[in-house]
Enzyme design. Structure first.
Site, PDB file in Angstrom:
ATOM      1  N   ASN A 192       0.801  -1.214   0.000  1.00 46.92           N
ATOM      2  CA  ASN A 192       0.000   0.000   0.000  1.00 46.92           C
ATOM      3  C   ASN A 192       0.837   1.269   0.000  1.00 46.92           C
ATOM      4  O   ASN A 192       1.826   1.351  -0.712  1.00 46.92           O
ATOM      5  CB  ASN A 192      -1.027  -0.046   1.142  1.00 46.92           C
ATOM      6  CG  ASN A 192      -2.430   0.124   0.606  1.00 46.92           C
ATOM      7  OD1 ASN A 192      -2.657   0.922  -0.306  1.00 46.92           O
ATOM      8  ND2 ASN A 192      -3.377  -0.616   1.144  1.00 46.92           N
TER       9      ASN A 192
ATOM     10  N   ASP B 254      -3.797   2.631   4.717  1.00 45.42           N
ATOM     11  CA  ASP B 254      -3.963   2.451   3.274  1.00 45.42           C
ATOM     12  C   ASP B 254      -2.994   3.372   2.534  1.00 45.42           C
ATOM     13  O   ASP B 254      -1.791   3.276   2.725  1.00 45.42           O
ATOM     14  CB  ASP B 254      -5.441   2.705   2.924  1.00 45.42           C
ATOM     15  CG  ASP B 254      -5.864   2.059   1.614  1.00 45.42           C
ATOM     16  OD1 ASP B 254      -5.042   1.959   0.700  1.00 45.42           O
ATOM     17  OD2 ASP B 254      -7.043   1.681   1.495  1.00 45.42           O
TER      18      ASP B 254
END
Length: 299
Positions: free
Chosen positions: A154, A204
């Site tokens: 990510n 994220d």
């Protein structure tokens, strides 16, 4: 801090919105809908959204020095010609893993594209673990694999002095740092710099500001957080009206606006009725900090 303002600037209904990138010359924000298989460009002046549909999950879009864009599509690096709406494969990776796809990607200060892979999700954040790897696509189109056994590759970015590479493998619930060699693109000496708080949920997408602090979008956390990689402390939380905040990047005339993508994939009707803006793009202003313009791929 009360001047911080969050507004929905695009009611886009992305299944899985990701990879916001500011393109200065177009006054536009680029972003993708991974499972919607679309690359989008929102013009901040006309408020118009243009899209190019592709034939596989598209997980990132980046600028190219030669103009146009480079995307990560399924398990390939590919060139996107916006006017012709055409995609040309540059190179395939992870070919032994038919269930894999690329996830987040970003261009380093020397014009190389860093991108990681993951297994396709059974449902959001549920997947076969340790299937991903982190790669670099060099300007000559050669590829280096840095390491494997990644769960969900990510957020990534570089320190202001370009000597540290920051990276998130989501299911480690941690933001990590590596020593970074700008000449060679090599990374080494991995260490954790921030451990997520329970209420932050899953780390994220990520970007850096001009004070060297990191902004992390918290998937299922409905927020972006600002962390100090030197102290490992969370120094600010900005909450959004949607839970599935996926990524963030600075844009606008002076890079003082933080754009945040979101998703609605995996939400049932009751959840969606509570959060009708899920999958939209948000703009946060009044943060009092600026971001770093994105780098362009040199190949």
């Amino acid at each position: 801090m009360s001047s911080v303002k969050v507004e929905c600037v695009m009611k886009e209904n992305c299944k899985l919105g990701e990879s916001p990138v500011w393109e200065e010359k177009e006054n536009s924000l680029l972003f993708v809908d991974i499972t919607g298989k679309k690359v989008n460009r929102w013009n901040s002046l006309t408020k118009e959204v243009q899209s190019v549909s592709v034939d596989a999950p598209v997980s990132s879009v980046s600028l190219r020095k030669s103009g146009d864009y480079i995307i990560t599509l399924g398990t390939q690096f590919a060139a996107l010609n916006w006017k012709k709406k055409s995609v040309t494969t540059i190179i395939h990776i992870d070919q032994d893993k038919s269930n894999n796809r690329f996830n987040d990607a970003k261009v380093d200060p020397a014009g190389r594209l860093f991108a990681g892979t993951m297994a396709e999700e059974i449902r959001p954040a549920v997947l076969e673990r340790h299937q991903g790897s982190l790669y670099t696509l060099f300007p000559d189109h050669s590829v280096v694999k840095h390491f494997d056994k990644v769960d969900i590759s990510n957020g990534l970015d570089w320190s202001l002095d370009h000597r540290t590479f920051f990276y998130i493998d989501s299911l480690s619930y941690s933001v990590d740092a590596f020593d970074y060699d700008l000449q060679t693109g090599k990374i080494s000496n991995r260490r954790g710099v921030y451990k997520m708080e329970k209420e932050d949920s899953i780390p994220d997408g990520m970007c850096i500001d001009t004070e060297g602090k990191l902004w992390v979008a918290c998937y299922d956390g409905g927020r972006v957080i600002r962390i100090d990689p030197e102290t490992g402390k969370r120094i600010q939380i900005v909450k959004l009206p949607v839970d599935k905040t996926t990524s963030c990047s600075f844009g606008g005339n002076d890079y003082s606006e933080l754009y945040v993508t979101s998703a609605y994939l995996g939400m049932d009707e009751a959840w969606l009725s509570r959060q009708p803006q899920a999958g939209s793009i948000f703009k946060i202003t009044g943060l009092g900090v600026k971001g770093v313009p994105p780098n362009s791929y040199a190949g």
